[in-house]
Design a protein around this motif. Structure first.
Motif, PDB file in Angstrom:
ATOM      1  N   ARG A 774       0.896  -1.237   0.063  1.00 41.67           N
ATOM      2  CA  ARG A 774       0.080  -0.131   0.095  1.00 41.67           C
ATOM      3  C   ARG A 774       0.715   1.449   0.107  1.00 41.67           C
ATOM      4  O   ARG A 774       0.508   2.355  -0.028  1.00 41.67           O
ATOM      5  N   GLU A 775       2.233   1.070   0.159  1.00 36.06           N
ATOM      6  CA  GLU A 775       2.988   2.132   0.241  1.00 36.06           C
ATOM      7  C   GLU A 775       3.576   2.453  -1.026  1.00 36.06           C
ATOM      8  O   GLU A 775       4.284   1.531  -1.853  1.00 36.06           O
ATOM      9  N   LEU A 776       3.802   3.705  -1.362  1.00 35.93           N
ATOM     10  CA  LEU A 776       4.121   4.200  -2.949  1.00 35.93           C
ATOM     11  C   LEU A 776       5.419   4.886  -2.504  1.00 35.93           C
ATOM     12  O   LEU A 776       5.648   5.673  -1.907  1.00 35.93           O
ATOM     13  N   HIS A 777       6.339   4.682  -3.784  1.00 39.53           N
ATOM     14  CA  HIS A 777       7.489   5.570  -3.649  1.00 39.53           C
ATOM     15  C   HIS A 777       7.547   6.405  -4.963  1.00 39.53           C
ATOM     16  O   HIS A 777       7.559   5.911  -5.929  1.00 39.53           O
ATOM     17  N   VAL A 778       7.498   7.604  -4.906  1.00 37.07           N
ATOM     18  CA  VAL A 778       7.395   8.707  -5.808  1.00 37.07           C
ATOM     19  C   VAL A 778       8.722   9.252  -6.094  1.00 37.07           C
ATOM     20  O   VAL A 778       9.138   9.895  -5.031  1.00 37.07           O
ATOM     21  N   VAL A 779       9.241   9.251  -7.319  1.00 38.57           N
ATOM     22  CA  VAL A 779      10.531  10.146  -7.638  1.00 38.57           C
ATOM     23  C   VAL A 779      10.272  11.000  -8.763  1.00 38.57           C
ATOM     24  O   VAL A 779       9.485  11.076  -9.246  1.00 38.57           O
ATOM     25  N   ASN A 780      11.228  12.235  -8.486  1.00 38.01           N
ATOM     26  CA  ASN A 780      11.367  13.219  -9.347  1.00 38.01           C
ATOM     27  C   ASN A 780      10.152  14.365  -9.503  1.00 38.01           C
ATOM     28  O   ASN A 780       9.686  14.855 -10.358  1.00 38.01           O
ATOM     29  N   ASP A 789       0.322  19.226  -1.311  1.00 36.15           N
ATOM     30  CA  ASP A 789       0.172  19.492  -2.762  1.00 36.15           C
ATOM     31  C   ASP A 789       0.088  17.852  -3.397  1.00 36.15           C
ATOM     32  O   ASP A 789      -0.635  17.456  -4.191  1.00 36.15           O
ATOM     33  N   VAL A 790       1.062  17.024  -2.775  1.00 39.06           N
ATOM     34  CA  VAL A 790       1.125  15.693  -3.018  1.00 39.06           C
ATOM     35  C   VAL A 790      -0.234  14.828  -2.625  1.00 39.06           C
ATOM     36  O   VAL A 790      -0.658  13.919  -3.339  1.00 39.06           O
ATOM     37  N   ARG A 791      -0.734  15.272  -1.474  1.00 43.94           N
ATOM     38  CA  ARG A 791      -1.920  14.495  -0.985  1.00 43.94           C
ATOM     39  C   ARG A 791      -3.027  14.754  -1.991  1.00 43.94           C
ATOM     40  O   ARG A 791      -3.783  13.858  -2.267  1.00 43.94           O
ATOM     41  N   GLY A 792      -3.103  16.095  -2.371  1.00 41.95           N
ATOM     42  CA  GLY A 792      -4.307  16.334  -3.488  1.00 41.95           C
ATOM     43  C   GLY A 792      -4.346  15.689  -4.589  1.00 41.95           C
ATOM     44  O   GLY A 792      -5.146  15.358  -5.289  1.00 41.95           O
ATOM     45  N   ILE A 793      -2.895  15.458  -5.222  1.00 45.74           N
ATOM     46  CA  ILE A 793      -2.803  14.774  -6.429  1.00 45.74           C
ATOM     47  C   ILE A 793      -3.080  13.208  -6.473  1.00 45.74           C
ATOM     48  O   ILE A 793      -3.912  12.724  -6.974  1.00 45.74           O
ATOM     49  N   VAL A 801      -3.626   7.887   3.227  1.00 47.00           N
ATOM     50  CA  VAL A 801      -3.471   7.578   4.637  1.00 47.00           C
ATOM     51  C   VAL A 801      -2.268   8.673   5.359  1.00 47.00           C
ATOM     52  O   VAL A 801      -2.339   9.491   6.101  1.00 47.00           O
ATOM     53  N   SER A 802      -1.258   8.525   4.601  1.00 44.02           N
ATOM     54  CA  SER A 802      -0.044   9.485   4.824  1.00 44.02           C
ATOM     55  C   SER A 802       0.811   9.732   3.964  1.00 44.02           C
ATOM     56  O   SER A 802       0.979   9.441   2.647  1.00 44.02           O
ATOM     57  N   VAL A 803       1.574  11.259   4.073  1.00 43.75           N
ATOM     58  CA  VAL A 803       2.443  11.537   2.954  1.00 43.75           C
ATOM     59  C   VAL A 803       3.571  11.907   3.686  1.00 43.75           C
ATOM     60  O   VAL A 803       3.698  12.584   4.628  1.00 43.75           O
ATOM     61  N   ARG A 804       4.704  11.469   3.256  1.00 41.82           N
ATOM     62  CA  ARG A 804       6.190  11.790   3.947  1.00 41.82           C
ATOM     63  C   ARG A 804       6.994  12.218   2.743  1.00 41.82           C
ATOM     64  O   ARG A 804       7.251  11.682   1.805  1.00 41.82           O
ATOM     65  N   LEU A 805       7.676  13.588   2.942  1.00 38.88           N
ATOM     66  CA  LEU A 805       8.386  14.215   1.920  1.00 38.88           C
ATOM     67  C   LEU A 805       9.999  14.227   2.677  1.00 38.88           C
ATOM     68  O   LEU A 805      10.147  14.997   3.307  1.00 38.88           O
ATOM     69  N   PRO A 806      10.842  13.448   2.358  1.00 34.81           N
ATOM     70  CA  PRO A 806      12.198  13.415   2.982  1.00 34.81           C
ATOM     71  C   PRO A 806      12.929  14.832   2.544  1.00 34.81           C
ATOM     72  O   PRO A 806      12.731  15.335   1.283  1.00 34.81           O
ATOM     73  N   ARG A 807      13.726  15.292   3.590  1.00 38.00           N
ATOM     74  CA  ARG A 807      14.170  16.742   3.187  1.00 38.00           C
ATOM     75  C   ARG A 807      15.744  16.592   3.706  1.00 38.00           C
ATOM     76  O   ARG A 807      15.977  15.690   4.231  1.00 38.00           O
ATOM     77  N   THR A 808      16.260  17.572   2.962  1.00 35.14           N
ATOM     78  CA  THR A 808      17.817  17.761   3.204  1.00 35.14           C
ATOM     79  C   THR A 808      17.972  18.593   4.734  1.00 35.14           C
ATOM     80  O   THR A 808      17.005  18.887   5.416  1.00 35.14           O
ATOM     81  N   MET A 809      19.107  18.425   5.005  1.00 36.75           N
ATOM     82  CA  MET A 809      19.523  19.179   6.252  1.00 36.75           C
ATOM     83  C   MET A 809      19.087  20.752   6.181  1.00 36.75           C
ATOM     84  O   MET A 809      18.923  21.259   7.384  1.00 36.75           O
ATOM     85  N   ALA A 810      19.143  21.276   4.942  1.00 39.08           N
ATOM     86  CA  ALA A 810      18.542  22.601   4.942  1.00 39.08           C
ATOM     87  C   ALA A 810      17.016  22.678   5.095  1.00 39.08           C
ATOM     88  O   ALA A 810      16.391  23.836   5.097  1.00 39.08           O
ATOM     89  N   GLY A 811      16.136  21.589   5.093  1.00 38.34           N
ATOM     90  CA  GLY A 811      14.755  21.478   5.093  1.00 38.34           C
ATOM     91  C   GLY A 811      14.223  21.588   3.399  1.00 38.34           C
ATOM     92  O   GLY A 811      13.087  21.610   3.512  1.00 38.34           O
ATOM     93  N   HIS A 812      14.919  21.237   2.568  1.00 39.60           N
ATOM     94  CA  HIS A 812      14.356  21.399   1.367  1.00 39.60           C
ATOM     95  C   HIS A 812      14.203  19.898   0.706  1.00 39.60           C
ATOM     96  O   HIS A 812      14.756  19.024   1.336  1.00 39.60           O
ATOM     97  N   SER A 813      12.934  19.812   0.032  1.00 42.17           N
ATOM     98  CA  SER A 813      12.477  18.671  -0.365  1.00 42.17           C
ATOM     99  C   SER A 813      13.675  18.175  -1.407  1.00 42.17           C
ATOM    100  O   SER A 813      14.141  18.544  -2.250  1.00 42.17           O
ATOM    101  N   THR A 814      13.608  16.732  -1.301  1.00 41.37           N
ATOM    102  CA  THR A 814      14.771  15.892  -2.177  1.00 41.37           C
ATOM    103  C   THR A 814      14.057  15.449  -3.279  1.00 41.37           C
ATOM    104  O   THR A 814      14.432  14.848  -4.249  1.00 41.37           O
ATOM    105  N   GLY A 815      12.670  15.760  -3.651  1.00 36.19           N
ATOM    106  CA  GLY A 815      12.096  15.719  -4.867  1.00 36.19           C
ATOM    107  C   GLY A 815      11.448  13.916  -4.884  1.00 36.19           C
ATOM    108  O   GLY A 815      11.113  13.636  -5.909  1.00 36.19           O
ATOM    109  N   THR A 816      11.367  13.468  -3.824  1.00 36.19           N
ATOM    110  CA  THR A 816      11.001  12.250  -3.514  1.00 36.19           C
ATOM    111  C   THR A 816       9.797  12.290  -2.300  1.00 36.19           C
ATOM    112  O   THR A 816       9.838  12.992  -1.597  1.00 36.19           O
ATOM    113  N   ALA A 817       8.848  11.073  -2.462  1.00 33.30           N
ATOM    114  CA  ALA A 817       7.832  11.165  -1.462  1.00 33.30           C
ATOM    115  C   ALA A 817       7.662   9.703  -1.248  1.00 33.30           C
ATOM    116  O   ALA A 817       7.616   8.769  -2.171  1.00 33.30           O
ATOM    117  N   PHE A 818       7.013   9.389   0.005  1.00 31.02           N
ATOM    118  CA  PHE A 818       6.479   7.888   0.375  1.00 31.02           C
ATOM    119  C   PHE A 818       5.081   8.188   0.648  1.00 31.02           C
ATOM    120  O   PHE A 818       4.713   8.827   1.649  1.00 31.02           O
TER     121      PHE A 818
END
Length: 1120
Positions: A774-780, A789-793, A801-818
């Motif tokens: 049930r868990e998806l890995h989204v790239v790019n 935004d991701v939840r709406g799409i 159920v949930s959305v997680r966006l990994p981020r860098t040390m500076a708090g920026h998104s890495t362009g991937t989501a779970f």
């Protein structure tokens, strides 16, 4: 509240009496109540402070006549009762009772010494100065938390009253206090943890730290290294128990039991002359247990100990009966079920039996036992029926009935009465379904038969035949009529053996008939049970699939703390640990470690092993195999030898083989009667302990549970993240006691221990979003997109159920989501509709989230590397980023460590190296390579690398292979220094923990054969020079032999002989290398001596380069 329990209740009770005290008589009653409180809670600081303050107030009020309600006569009598000396003596008595409470004893001391100093200031005398000087000196030799403050108070006192002797006194007291400061420094980390838990207002953490602190304190006291500090350590331990049992653990029955066992053991050691603790310091066991059962009246083991200690102390029957009645009158004895009731009654019946069966027993004692034992059994039955109704079937171990049977058989000679007790037990399904019950009954009947036959000395006429144990045979005929008995195969085996030994031919024939028919019924029963098990597994799997659609639980990896990991912007997403997935023949996906219905584990040590005890001390594996020959295939043998006997854990090929081996129970091996018992439920699966924990830590953790036979760690060659082990105990009771530590908090709640019975058949089941697909890995994804935004799409494909966006040390998104969808079908729909969809010129990739690949190396980097700043330039501004170091520079400050066991984690290795003096804190990179049996360490400087090279070579580490080498798993090996190139040329050890496959041993002989490997190694990777040869090397590998070939030229050779290869540069008959089989010269003693002396060099005898010619090729000789 005539008899309160606990310090708080006592203080509240006495406080009520104080408020009602209007005259001298009432005040005396308050003082008497305080005295009873100190007897009930002798180590309570709160009780002693209240007592001393109240007595001191009575003294001062009487002295100054500050009691308006008292008559002059009462005031005068009060002055005679509450005297100055009595008040000071009470303060000193209170201080003596709490002086070794390290964290808070200063509260009472400071109050007492302040009163003494006030009196000295009013009437300064030389005797008063000497008295207070003595008090300060005594206090400073006792470890306590405020030692520095006490020393400062003493310094001020000397400055005011003894300036001339200031330096002398301070030097003397500083010298005398060295031991106190050293002992407190040892305990300071524990006191710090305890204080932190209290500040956090976490009662569970306080209790956990206190329990661990007590365990450490007892281990410290028992250590031979601390023998000189034994008296002080003992009093500190008593003080810690007082803090625990008057505070957070006052109602914890396990802590009270620990305290009772600790004091009981000390008494035994004193009696045997093995203890350095003065007898006057050891508390009385009767007083201790009386306090214990008042605090935890539901503890059956403590009531049982109370009765036993009372019997040992020689108390009268009426006194012990009073204890028994106090237990039965307690409304909480059955709080945790009938176990506590049975424990107490077993102790009571044991006392009655011993009193009646001793040589000097009176008729009254025999009569009391004759009446009391059946009455106790009846009382327990009524108690159980009252609590559980008809569901209660009695004690599974029928302890009270066994005591009654022994009394009737041995004391009353009433065999028929004892047999009636067995008959009554056999009518209870709980016992009738147990093969162990029927075997115990059979053994009792055989004991009675043997005793009756030995009494009859007259020979039996042949016409009447031999004596026959009819009653013993009848036990088996009745047992086999019970269709629900748990192990009928065992009963049939013993039944047939019994009839062969004792019964005539007719009865033996009938036994064969009965067994034949019973076996057919058992076979049908086993088939029916197997079919039901398969059906239940299929229904469970179907139910799990159905329920999984609505499940929202996520995978729970092994965590180091109870809390949920923080999701800070700079933290990486922690991937859930799930199992690999494969498809079965029907195309259904399942975890690789998930068993299909009917699957069996490849190796089931827990259910195929047996214990062999009372073996001869010189036992060998060969003798054990001969002893069990024909009773099953032996897979492995682990022997532990003692001074007089040995114990072996034998693993067999199947559960049926293990049951067959049990038939050897009671057979002779040499002069010893060997006991054979099942090893089921003796092994625990243990995990979630600290990463640096080794075998010694684990043995200490479970030390109180019972004897540990061995600890087995897994290999890390294919997954360095493994952190679990298997702990095997000598008995089931010890293993069961160890499971009570499951969930135990370690290191102030940082880790939550897992300790469960090992069960290979109970495969780990997949659960959580990733395992349920049930868990998806989204790239790019565009980096500007937020979680909303991701939840709406993805909500277009279903409920998110949930959305997680990994981020860098500076708090920026890495362009991937779970992204976790609610159902598996919705996840598939999202992949179909949104895969390749373009968002802001970004074609996204959508796929199922997969578990991470197991790592075969473990890398640790110094945290300070990420915080290093560039050096400032000449003008003070930062220069550009310095160039990376040259490879030669990195190589110069990098070392490789060889001979590391593949069971040792990187945390354990770092701890071992740091303990030995290796500057691990100066390492910038630490990489463990279990596949090569070593580690690579990069240091910050060449000096640190050089220092490490000097220290590492020769460090001994625990192999902890658990191979069954006959030791306790603590075989040693020495670490070696090598280059990185030599490390990667080295091969990992190949551990073989079975003796039924000799070919595997030959394969393991090539372990660690690369450069720097230190020569030949045994099959567990340990250098033979450094460790004993394990059991698996008893059978040598099959050697390759050269066989004659028809028609081949050259000299003929006998079968199995190998001709020496001729040197290419020598003639056919010159030099040693050209000798044929018949030309080998005989060696004398000098030759063998030379060969032995050169065995450690690079010459002919070197173990690292020795080679033999086999089939014209060189083969490394590793003695495998």
């Amino acid at each position: 509240m005539a008899n309160p329990v606990g310090e708080d209740n006592w203080v509240a009770y006495v406080d009520q009496l104080r408020r009602d005290a209007r005259d001298l008589e009432a005040c005396v009653r308050v003082v008497e109540a305080f005295r009873r409180a100190t007897l009930a809670e002798p180590g309570s600081l709160k009780v002693w402070m209240e007592y001393c303050e109240y007595f001191w107030s009575l003294y001062t009020d009487c002295e100054h006549a500050n009691l308006p309600r008292w008559s002059p006569d009462e005031i005068q009598m009060g002055r005679e009762t509450f005297t100055f000396d009595a008040a000071l003596n009470l303060w000193q008595e209170g201080y003596e009772a709490v002086r070794y409470r390290l964290d808070d004893s200063h509260e009472l001391w400071n109050r007492w010494i302040s009163l003494e100093l006030d009196l000295l200031r009013r009437t300064a005398t030389e005797a008063g100065v000497r008295r207070i000087t003595h008090l300060f000196k005594d206090r400073l030799t006792v470890p306590h938390a405020t030692w520095d403050a006490t020393s400062q108070m003493f310094s001020s006192f000397l400055s005011e009253y003894n300036r001339h002797g200031y330096e002398t006194e301070m030097q003397r007291v500083t010298q005398d206090a060295k031991q106190a400061k050293r002992l407190y420094d040892l305990r300071d980390p524990w006191e710090t943890k305890l204080a932190a838990a209290r500040r956090a207002a976490d009662p569970d953490a306080v209790r956990n730290v206190l329990s661990e602190y007590l365990e450490w304190e007892i281990r410290t006291l028992k250590s031979k290294q601390n023998a000189r500090d034994a008296p002080v350590n003992f009093q500190i331990c008593l003080g810690l128990f007082a803090r625990a049992l008057t505070g957070p653990l006052a109602a914890d029955d396990s802590t009270w039991l620990d305290y009772a066992v600790f004091i009981s053991t000390t008494h035994s050691e004193l009696k045997a002359g093995r203890s350095a603790v003065p007898a006057a310091l050891v508390p009385n066991m009767l007083d201790l247990l009386q306090r214990a059962v008042r605090h935890v009246p539901w503890s059956g083991p403590l009531w049982a100990r109370y009765i036993l200690i009372a019997e040992e102390a020689g108390l009268q029957f009426t006194d012990i009966e009073t204890i028994k009645h106090a237990a039965t009158d307690s409304a909480q004895l059955d709080r945790d079920g009938m176990a506590g009731v049975l424990d107490m009654y077993a102790a009571w019946c044991g006392y009655l039996k011993r009193s009646a069966m001793k040589a000097s027993a009176t008729e009254e004692e025999v009569d009391v036992a004759e009446v009391g034992l059946p009455a106790a059994i009846e009382d327990v039955q009524h108690w159980g029926k009252r609590k559980y109704g008809d569901q209660y079937q009695g004690d599974p171990d029928y302890r009270l009935e066994k005591i009654l049977i022994q009394f009737l058989t041995e004391k009353k000679d009433d065999v028929e009465g004892a047999r009636e007790v067995w008959e009554e037990l056999s009518r209870v399904p709980l016992h009738a379904n147990s093969y162990d019950f029927w075997l115990n009954w059979y053994l009792w009947e055989m004991m009675v038969f043997s005793a009756a036959r030995s009494k009859s000395r007259s020979p039996v006429p042949l016409s009447q035949g031999l004596p026959v144990p009819t009653h013993a045979t009848r036990v088996f005929t009745r047992a086999l009529q019970v269709r629900t008995v748990d192990w009928p195969e065992r009963l049939m085996e013993v039944y047939l053996r019994h009839c062969n030994d004792y019964e005539p031919a007719e009865t033996l024939r009938e036994a064969h008939d009965t067994i034949y028919k019973t076996r057919k019924g058992v076979a049908k029963r086993r088939a029916r049970e197997a079919a039901q098990a398969v059906q239940a597994a299929q229904e469970a799997a179907a139910a799990e699939t159905t329920d999984g659609a609505g499940a929202q639980a996520e995978d729970q990896p092994m965590t180091d703390a109870d809390g949920v990991s923080s999701a800070s912007p700079g933290s990486k997403r922690k991937r859930e640990q799930t199992l690999d997935v494969e498809e079965d023949a029907a195309g259904h996906k399942r975890a690789k470690s998930e068993a299909l219905p009917g699957d069996e584990p490849k190796r089931d040590r827990e259910n195929t092993s047996v214990w062999l005890t009372d073996l001869p001390a010189d036992i060998t594996q060969t003798k054990i195999k001969q002893f069990l020959q024909g009773y099953g295939r032996i897979v492995n043998i682990d022997v532990k030898k003692g001074d007089d006997s040995a114990v072996a854990l034998v693993e067999l090929g199947s559960p049926d083989d293990a049951r067959s081996a049990l038939l050897r129970d009671g057979r002779y091996l040499g002069q010893n009667v060997v006991r054979v018992s099942a090893a089921t439920d003796c092994t625990l699966f243990v995990t979630n302990y600290p990463p640096e924990a080794d075998e010694q830590f684990l043995r200490g953790l479970f030390d109180k549970c019972g004897e540990i036979f061995g600890v087995r760690f897994p290999s890390l060659k294919y997954n360095t993240k493994r952190r679990f082990c298997y702990v095997t105990f000598r008995t089931r009771d010890a293993a069961a006691a160890a499971t009570k530590l499951d969930g135990k908090s370690l290191e102030s709640g940082k880790y939550r221990l897992v300790a469960k019975f090992s069960d290979p058949a109970a495969r780990q089941q997949r659960h959580g979003a990733q395992a349920e697909e049930r868990e998806l890995h989204v790239v790019n994804l565009p980096r500007s997109m937020s979680e909303d935004d991701v939840r709406g799409i993805f909500s277009k494909a279903g409920r998110v159920v949930s959305v997680r966006l990994p981020r860098t040390m500076a708090g920026h998104s890495t362009g991937t989501a779970f992204i976790v969808m609610e159902t598996r079908e919705e996840a598939k729909e999202a992949i179909r509709t949104l895969g390749g969809f373009v968002f802001g010129q970004h074609p996204i990739k959508v796929e199922l989230s997969r578990p991470p690949v197991a790592k075969t190396t473990a890398t640790t980097r110094a945290s300070r590397l990420s915080t290093m700043s560039p050096e400032p330039g000449p003008s003070g501004s930062s220069t550009s980023t310095p160039p990376p170091p040259a490879p030669a520079d990195i190589a110069a400050r990098t070392i490789a460590v060889l001979n590391v066991p593949d069971t040792m984690t990187d945390a354990r290795l770092r701890t071992v190296l740091a303990t030995a003096g290796v500057p691990v804190d100066e390492a910038v990179k630490f990489v463990l390579h279990p596949k090569h049996g070593g580690a690579v360490i990069e240091f910050a400087t060449q000096a640190a690398a050089g220092k490490a090279s000097l220290v590492v070579d020769g460090i001994e580490v625990d192999a902890s292979t658990g191979l069954g080498d006959g030791s306790d798993g603590t075989g040693k090996r020495k670490l070696k220094i090598a280059t990185v190139q030599e490390l990667f040329k080295a091969k990992a050890e190949k551990r073989v923990d079975r003796i039924d496959k000799p070919s595997a041993l030959g394969a393991s002989s090539s372990a660690s054969s690369g450069p720097g490997s230190g020569g030949s190694t045994s099959n567990n990777g340990v250098n033979p020079a450094d460790a004993s040869t394990p059991a698996t090397s008893m059978q040598p590998p099959a050697l390759s032999v050269r066989r004659p070939v028809v028609g081949k030229g050259g000299p003929k050779r006998l079968l199995g002989f190998v001709g020496a290869r001729k040197d290419a540069g020598s003639g056919s008959g010159s030099g040693a290398t050209g000798l044929t089989n018949g030309d080998v010269p005989a060696k004398n003693n000098a030759d063998f001596r030379k060969l032995f002396l050169n065995s450690g060099s690079d010459g002919v005898g070197s173990s690292s380069s020795a080679a033999r010619e086999v089939d014209g090729k060189e083969e490394n000789n590793h003695g495998g």
